[in-house]
Design a protein around this motif. Structure first.
Motif, PDB file in Angstrom:
ATOM      1  N   LYS A 181      -6.192 -15.162   6.713  1.00 37.50           N
ATOM      2  CA  LYS A 181      -7.294 -15.779   5.996  1.00 37.50           C
ATOM      3  C   LYS A 181      -8.314 -14.736   5.536  1.00 37.50           C
ATOM      4  O   LYS A 181      -8.817 -14.806   4.415  1.00 37.50           O
ATOM      5  CB  LYS A 181      -7.980 -16.807   6.901  1.00 37.50           C
ATOM      6  CG  LYS A 181      -8.965 -17.678   6.172  1.00 37.50           C
ATOM      7  CD  LYS A 181      -9.366 -18.876   7.011  1.00 37.50           C
ATOM      8  CE  LYS A 181     -10.382 -19.716   6.274  1.00 37.50           C
ATOM      9  NZ  LYS A 181     -11.669 -19.038   6.112  1.00 37.50           N
ATOM     10  N   ASN A 182      -8.621 -13.780   6.417  1.00 37.87           N
ATOM     11  CA  ASN A 182      -9.722 -12.870   6.128  1.00 37.87           C
ATOM     12  C   ASN A 182      -9.299 -11.506   5.587  1.00 37.87           C
ATOM     13  O   ASN A 182     -10.143 -10.710   5.215  1.00 37.87           O
ATOM     14  CB  ASN A 182     -10.576 -12.674   7.376  1.00 37.87           C
ATOM     15  CG  ASN A 182     -11.241 -13.963   7.785  1.00 37.87           C
ATOM     16  OD1 ASN A 182     -12.195 -14.395   7.156  1.00 37.87           O
ATOM     17  ND2 ASN A 182     -10.697 -14.610   8.795  1.00 37.87           N
ATOM     18  N   GLY A 183      -8.013 -11.253   5.586  1.00 36.75           N
ATOM     19  CA  GLY A 183      -7.546  -9.998   5.015  1.00 36.75           C
ATOM     20  C   GLY A 183      -7.401  -8.888   6.029  1.00 36.75           C
ATOM     21  O   GLY A 183      -7.846  -8.994   7.175  1.00 36.75           O
ATOM     22  N   LEU A 184      -6.771  -7.798   5.567  1.00 38.95           N
ATOM     23  CA  LEU A 184      -6.503  -6.675   6.464  1.00 38.95           C
ATOM     24  C   LEU A 184      -7.775  -5.916   6.824  1.00 38.95           C
ATOM     25  O   LEU A 184      -7.722  -4.941   7.562  1.00 38.95           O
ATOM     26  CB  LEU A 184      -5.471  -5.744   5.817  1.00 38.95           C
ATOM     27  CG  LEU A 184      -4.028  -6.280   5.872  1.00 38.95           C
ATOM     28  CD1 LEU A 184      -3.145  -5.597   4.846  1.00 38.95           C
ATOM     29  CD2 LEU A 184      -3.440  -6.089   7.253  1.00 38.95           C
ATOM     30  N   PHE A 194      -7.713  -0.671  -1.936  1.00 35.51           N
ATOM     31  CA  PHE A 194      -7.073  -1.900  -1.479  1.00 35.51           C
ATOM     32  C   PHE A 194      -8.141  -2.930  -1.143  1.00 35.51           C
ATOM     33  O   PHE A 194      -9.190  -2.583  -0.609  1.00 35.51           O
ATOM     34  CB  PHE A 194      -6.237  -1.596  -0.233  1.00 35.51           C
ATOM     35  CG  PHE A 194      -5.508  -2.779   0.340  1.00 35.51           C
ATOM     36  CD1 PHE A 194      -4.419  -3.329  -0.317  1.00 35.51           C
ATOM     37  CD2 PHE A 194      -5.905  -3.348   1.540  1.00 35.51           C
ATOM     38  CE1 PHE A 194      -3.735  -4.417   0.213  1.00 35.51           C
ATOM     39  CE2 PHE A 194      -5.228  -4.435   2.082  1.00 35.51           C
ATOM     40  CZ  PHE A 194      -4.139  -4.966   1.414  1.00 35.51           C
ATOM     41  N   ASN A 195      -7.876  -4.172  -1.482  1.00 39.77           N
ATOM     42  CA  ASN A 195      -8.837  -5.238  -1.179  1.00 39.77           C
ATOM     43  C   ASN A 195      -8.665  -5.698   0.263  1.00 39.77           C
ATOM     44  O   ASN A 195      -7.982  -6.674   0.540  1.00 39.77           O
ATOM     45  CB  ASN A 195      -8.647  -6.406  -2.148  1.00 39.77           C
ATOM     46  CG  ASN A 195      -9.207  -6.083  -3.520  1.00 39.77           C
ATOM     47  OD1 ASN A 195     -10.406  -6.199  -3.751  1.00 39.77           O
ATOM     48  ND2 ASN A 195      -8.343  -5.631  -4.419  1.00 39.77           N
ATOM     49  N   TYR A 196      -9.320  -4.949   1.166  1.00 39.74           N
ATOM     50  CA  TYR A 196      -9.244  -5.308   2.582  1.00 39.74           C
ATOM     51  C   TYR A 196      -9.944  -6.632   2.849  1.00 39.74           C
ATOM     52  O   TYR A 196      -9.625  -7.337   3.783  1.00 39.74           O
ATOM     53  CB  TYR A 196      -9.860  -4.207   3.449  1.00 39.74           C
ATOM     54  CG  TYR A 196      -8.937  -3.022   3.616  1.00 39.74           C
ATOM     55  CD1 TYR A 196      -7.888  -3.084   4.532  1.00 39.74           C
ATOM     56  CD2 TYR A 196      -9.081  -1.872   2.865  1.00 39.74           C
ATOM     57  CE1 TYR A 196      -7.018  -2.019   4.693  1.00 39.74           C
ATOM     58  CE2 TYR A 196      -8.213  -0.807   3.018  1.00 39.74           C
ATOM     59  CZ  TYR A 196      -7.184  -0.884   3.934  1.00 39.74           C
ATOM     60  OH  TYR A 196      -6.320   0.164   4.081  1.00 39.74           O
ATOM     61  N   LYS A 197     -10.931  -6.920   1.997  1.00 39.92           N
ATOM     62  CA  LYS A 197     -11.648  -8.188   2.144  1.00 39.92           C
ATOM     63  C   LYS A 197     -11.664  -8.890   0.792  1.00 39.92           C
ATOM     64  O   LYS A 197     -11.390  -8.264  -0.234  1.00 39.92           O
ATOM     65  CB  LYS A 197     -13.091  -7.923   2.582  1.00 39.92           C
ATOM     66  CG  LYS A 197     -13.188  -7.413   3.988  1.00 39.92           C
ATOM     67  CD  LYS A 197     -14.634  -7.214   4.370  1.00 39.92           C
ATOM     68  CE  LYS A 197     -14.723  -6.670   5.785  1.00 39.92           C
ATOM     69  NZ  LYS A 197     -15.985  -5.990   6.027  1.00 39.92           N
ATOM     70  N   ASP A 198     -12.034 -10.156   0.797  1.00 33.88           N
ATOM     71  CA  ASP A 198     -12.157 -10.887  -0.456  1.00 33.88           C
ATOM     72  C   ASP A 198     -13.237 -10.220  -1.308  1.00 33.88           C
ATOM     73  O   ASP A 198     -14.409 -10.186  -0.915  1.00 33.88           O
ATOM     74  CB  ASP A 198     -12.538 -12.343  -0.150  1.00 33.88           C
ATOM     75  CG  ASP A 198     -12.550 -13.189  -1.413  1.00 33.88           C
ATOM     76  OD1 ASP A 198     -12.470 -12.604  -2.516  1.00 33.88           O
ATOM     77  OD2 ASP A 198     -12.643 -14.421  -1.297  1.00 33.88           O
ATOM     78  N   ILE A 235      -7.821 -11.049  -2.436  1.00 39.08           N
ATOM     79  CA  ILE A 235      -7.649 -10.330  -1.176  1.00 39.08           C
ATOM     80  C   ILE A 235      -6.220  -9.754  -1.105  1.00 39.08           C
ATOM     81  O   ILE A 235      -5.275 -10.358  -1.605  1.00 39.08           O
ATOM     82  CB  ILE A 235      -7.911 -11.335  -0.038  1.00 39.08           C
ATOM     83  CG1 ILE A 235      -8.333 -10.650   1.224  1.00 39.08           C
ATOM     84  CG2 ILE A 235      -6.731 -12.228   0.206  1.00 39.08           C
ATOM     85  CD1 ILE A 235      -8.965 -11.621   2.194  1.00 39.08           C
ATOM     86  N   GLY A 236      -6.089  -8.556  -0.542  1.00 43.30           N
ATOM     87  CA  GLY A 236      -4.744  -8.049  -0.250  1.00 43.30           C
ATOM     88  C   GLY A 236      -3.968  -7.437  -1.383  1.00 43.30           C
ATOM     89  O   GLY A 236      -2.753  -7.315  -1.292  1.00 43.30           O
ATOM     90  N   ARG A 280       0.806  -1.228   0.000  1.00 39.53           N
ATOM     91  CA  ARG A 280       0.000   0.000   0.000  1.00 39.53           C
ATOM     92  C   ARG A 280       0.841   1.281   0.000  1.00 39.53           C
ATOM     93  O   ARG A 280       0.351   2.344   0.330  1.00 39.53           O
ATOM     94  CB  ARG A 280      -0.989   0.008   1.179  1.00 39.53           C
ATOM     95  CG  ARG A 280      -1.766  -1.284   1.288  1.00 39.53           C
ATOM     96  CD  ARG A 280      -2.894  -1.227   2.234  1.00 39.53           C
ATOM     97  NE  ARG A 280      -2.510  -1.107   3.614  1.00 39.53           N
ATOM     98  CZ  ARG A 280      -1.794  -1.998   4.292  1.00 39.53           C
ATOM     99  NH1 ARG A 280      -1.363  -3.097   3.702  1.00 39.53           N
ATOM    100  NH2 ARG A 280      -1.501  -1.786   5.550  1.00 39.53           N
TER     101      ARG A 280
END
Lengths: 276, 390, 134
Positions: free
Chosen positions: B35-38, A171-175, A194-195, A158
């Motif tokens: 697993k779940n991300g930031l 940013f892909n904080y979640k899927d 993700i990420g 980031r």
């Protein structure tokens, strides 16, 4: 398939080359039998030295005109909608004059401009700070001026988001697939994982097929339906005969935060007169 | 020498297992984040760096501070630091370990971290930060280990260690300068876009790091038979005082430039941090706590008569450390993102999981520190009274 | 000869033995069928000439390298046309070219990947084709 020593060495050598070179490594990899294979750019592809965009907000009339752009872009690129500002992902969106041009505040500006939503997207700067700071070249500048994202390579640090003065990156904080409806996915374009960081790519995948960016097309369709002129123009900034250059030479245009020296490629027409 | 970390009192093992438990809690929460991300953190599209990167930045300073013992001892022949220089070097090892861990837990795609080496990009400051941090870790492990094992055997350390020690001096400055450059070269982030950033970072590092070192030396004296000595601690106290004065002065310079120029972009982050902006002021109490603690620590440090009493010196060091921890480990990073590029405000506060992961990394660092200090102390106890020149 | 601390050493060795051989125990009794990737999709059936972009042997051994190359050509160089050794042209796209014919990811990709216990992360971004009943 068995492999003799010679073939093995060829492949091993080619893998090393791949890290350094580009297309030439492909032939080495194929060895003798596949020597003829190579890659090309599609003849239909649109080319430019520096892609640029001009946005004339006076041509947008209704809320619907703006929504159409975002919808066109976000639906074909599988951009998820999490419905909260924390996890928000956006490639193209709108904001007020004040927020779009914070270095040009003007309390007494004409009401029409003050309340007009401005279309925002990645500026595809000629001197992009995001590219400068990326530690893996996951974001890089293409020969045609597009600031591109290679999602395969992004490590999600980031740094580019901190470096971008235009808030163009998400940013892909979640899927992202959690917020995408399976039946609404564009199955011809990937989602993200993700990420990783993402943003507008000036529709590089459409340009490769000879199509203009989805938002530009949407604004053209809107104009056709309403019988007016489109609010978005796209073309080669390096070509004096291009549509964008014609507008730039006849209308007063401004860019976002030009004082930072990033040299944005997205221009905004200010004022409502007709094209000269 | 490693075996010396494997024998110890009940108190030692209780502490080690407590740290291990903390590391475990952090690790379990990290797996959840993996697993779940930031998204499980408080970070957002607007405030895209938070507690992790703040801690990283702060700890780079702690790591760099070892040089404040190395310079007097090796360049100015200040013999009294002979026994505690190693405490600084091992503190640096623990701090860099935490720095690297904090960067790692902050990555969205940690499995791809080697891309930084596979696709080296010299125009990225992060690339250089990776090089200087790993280099500094290596230098301090080698130097600390070699000098300590020589002390133990009662011989002079090998000659090749000297050039490494001299190299570690500019290297210490480089780690914090490069870390400041991560921030100071970004257009459009007014709060960070300041030429004095690197200098300010170094000043706060040379105050905060040695302050922690004083506290650690006092703890070592209390818990073990190894006495780092009264005089060296006082000498470090002097360093802390001067560095803290420089740090507060530099912060004052930032305030002057922002508020005398009256440029809104420069003022906004300061206003947000210290007074609140447009009704948003989550960080205001913290920043004021930091300011007050800074003043308190300065008052206690500046007067030699106060500073000479070790109890007061310790209190000053605690106040100073907490003050800098808030200022640099939190305010500096978050403040740079508020307001956002559209002059909007999205606030940040770490979540519980995020905090537990950060605590886990701290526990990991303290575990490394405990083991290294245990070895050092045992060697020092065994060789009490023998002075080896390095 | 006496083994000092023998109990601890032997316990340690036994634990070590079980840790090292754990993967084998885990897989005991599991069917280890040879993977048989299927290419009988409706799309492939429709092809006049049932040929992949390159010879089967090459694709089987090198598809991962080819895909890596394709990725860089398309994303990094903006080159989207692949001309194979027989001068036939294909659009460089995992979703739109490869998976257009191989629309049976489970029976084509996963079959071998699972067997080899490799987990390529293609599908965390690229959308897999809808599995059809066959």
């Amino acid at each position: 398939m068995s492999m003799n020593r010679r073939q093995f060495l060829k492949i091993a050598g080619a893998s090393t080359l791949l890290g350094l070179g580009g297309a030439s490594a492909l032939n080495a990899l194929r060895g003798g039998e596949l020597e003829a294979s190579h890659v090309l750019t599609d003849e239909k592809a649109l080319n430019a030295k520096r892609w640029a965009m001009v946005i004339d907000v006076s041509k947008f009339r209704t809320e619907e005109d703006y929504k159409r752009l975002t919808k066109a872009c976000h639906s074909i690129h599988n951009v998820p909608d999490f419905g909260n500002p924390k996890d928000e992902i956006k490639w193209i969106w709108t904001d007020t004059y004040e927020h779009t041009f914070p270095s040009q505040p003007n309390e007494y500006i004409e009401e029409g401009i003050k309340n007009k939503p401005f279309v925002l997207l990645c500026n595809h700067c000629a001197n992009p700070p995001c590219v400068r700071v990326c530690p893996t070249k996951a974001t890089f500048k293409r020969k045609d001026g597009i600031v591109m994202m290679d999602q395969h390579r992004c490590i999600g640090c980031r740094f580019c988001m901190a470096a971008c003065p235009f808030g163009a990156r998400s940013f892909n904080y979640k899927d992202p697939r959690l917020a995408l409806k399976k039946e609404e996915e564009n199955r011809e374009y990937p989602t993200r994982t993700i990420g990783v960081v993402e943003k507008c790519t000036f529709c590089f995948e459409r340009l490769a097929k000879g199509l203009v960016p989805a938002c530009v097309e949407a604004s053209r369709e809107a104009a056709k339906a309403a019988g007016g002129e489109p609010g978005m123009y796209f073309g080669d900034l390096d070509d004096p005969a291009s549509e964008v250059r014609k507008i730039l030479s006849t209308r007063y245009t401004i860019r976002r935060k030009p004082e930072l020296g990033t040299d944005p490629s997205v221009f905004y027409v200010i004022g409502g007169e007709k094209n000269a | 020498m490693l075996e010396k970390a494997l024998t110890g009192s009940r108190r030692y093992w209780t502490w080690v297992f407590f740290l291990l438990a903390m590391v475990g809690v952090g690790f379990v929460n990290y797996l959840y984040q993996f697993k779940n991300g930031l998204g499980i953190t408080g970070m957002s599209r607007d405030v895209s760096w938070g507690l992790y990167i703040g801690q990283f930045t702060f700890l780079v300073g702690v790591a760099a501070s070892a040089v404040m013992l190395v310079i007097p001892y090796y360049l100015h022949d200040f013999k009294k630091f002979g026994k505690i220089v190693i405490l600084g070097e091992f503190l640096a090892v623990a701090a860099v370990t935490m720095c690297i861990s904090f960067i790692f837990v902050d990555l969205g795609q940690p499995m791809r971290v080697l891309n930084v080496i596979l696709h080296p990009t010299p125009n990225s400051i992060l690339f250089w930060d990776m090089i200087v941090l790993n280099g500094y870790l290596f230098l301090n492990i080698v130097i600390g280990w070699m000098t300590l094992s020589s002390d133990r055997k009662g011989i002079k350390p090998p000659a090749w260690i000297k050039p490494l020690i001299y190299l570690s001096i500019p290297w210490a400055f480089s780690i914090h300068t490069v870390t400041a450059f991560l921030y100071a070269g970004l257009p459009g982030r007014h709060f960070w876009l300041s030429a004095i950033m690197a200098a300010r970072f170094l000043a706060s590092a040379f105050a905060g790091g040695p302050a922690l070192l004083i506290l650690l030396a006092l703890i070592v004296r209390k818990l073990t038979k190894f006495d780092p000595g009264k005089e060296p601690i006082q000498a470090v106290g002097k360093i802390v005082t001067y560095a803290m004065i420089a740090n507060v002065f530099f912060l004052g310079l930032e305030f002057f430039t922002a508020f005398y120029s009256q440029i809104p972009g420069h003022m906004h982050p300061f206003v947000y941090l210290y007074a609140g902006l447009e009704g948003h002021g989550k960080l205001v109490p913290l920043m004021w706590a930091s300011s007050i603690l800074a003043v308190v620590s300065l008052v206690l440090l500046i007067f030699p008569s106060l500073r000479r009493q070790e109890g007061i010196l310790a209190a000053a060091c605690v106040a100073l450390f907490v003050s800098l921890w808030i200022d640099k480990g939190f305010g500096l990073v978050v403040g740079g993102f508020i307001p956002n590029p559209f002059e909007g405000i999205m606030e940040y506060w770490p979540t519980t999981r995020e905090t537990l992961i950060a605590l886990g990394v701290w526990a990991l660092g303290f575990l490394v520190l405990t083991l290294l200090y245990k070895i050092t102390v045992t060697v020092r106890e065994e060789t009490a009274g023998i002075e080896i020149e390095h | 000869m006496k083994l000092y601390g023998g109990g601890k050493i032997i316990t340690g060795l036994i634990i070590f033995f079980f840790l090292v051989t754990f993967p084998f125990f885990l897989n005991i009794g599991k069917v280890n069928a040879k993977p048989e990737p299927k290419i009988d999709t409706p799309e492939i059936q429709k092809l006049a000439e049932k040929k992949c972009i390159e010879p089967k042997a090459f694709m089987r051994a090198e598809h991962m390298k080819l895909l890596n190359d394709w990725r860089d050509f398309a994303v990094r160089n903006g080159q989207r046309l692949y001309v194979n050794s027989e001068e036939k042209q294909f659009t460089i796209s995992l979703q739109n070219t490869c998976m257009h014919c191989h629309s049976n990811k489970k029976k084509f990709c996963d079959e071998c990947h699972n067997y080899m216990a490799v987990k390529p992360y293609c599908w965390s971004c690229h959308i897999a084709p809808k599995e059809k009943e066959s």
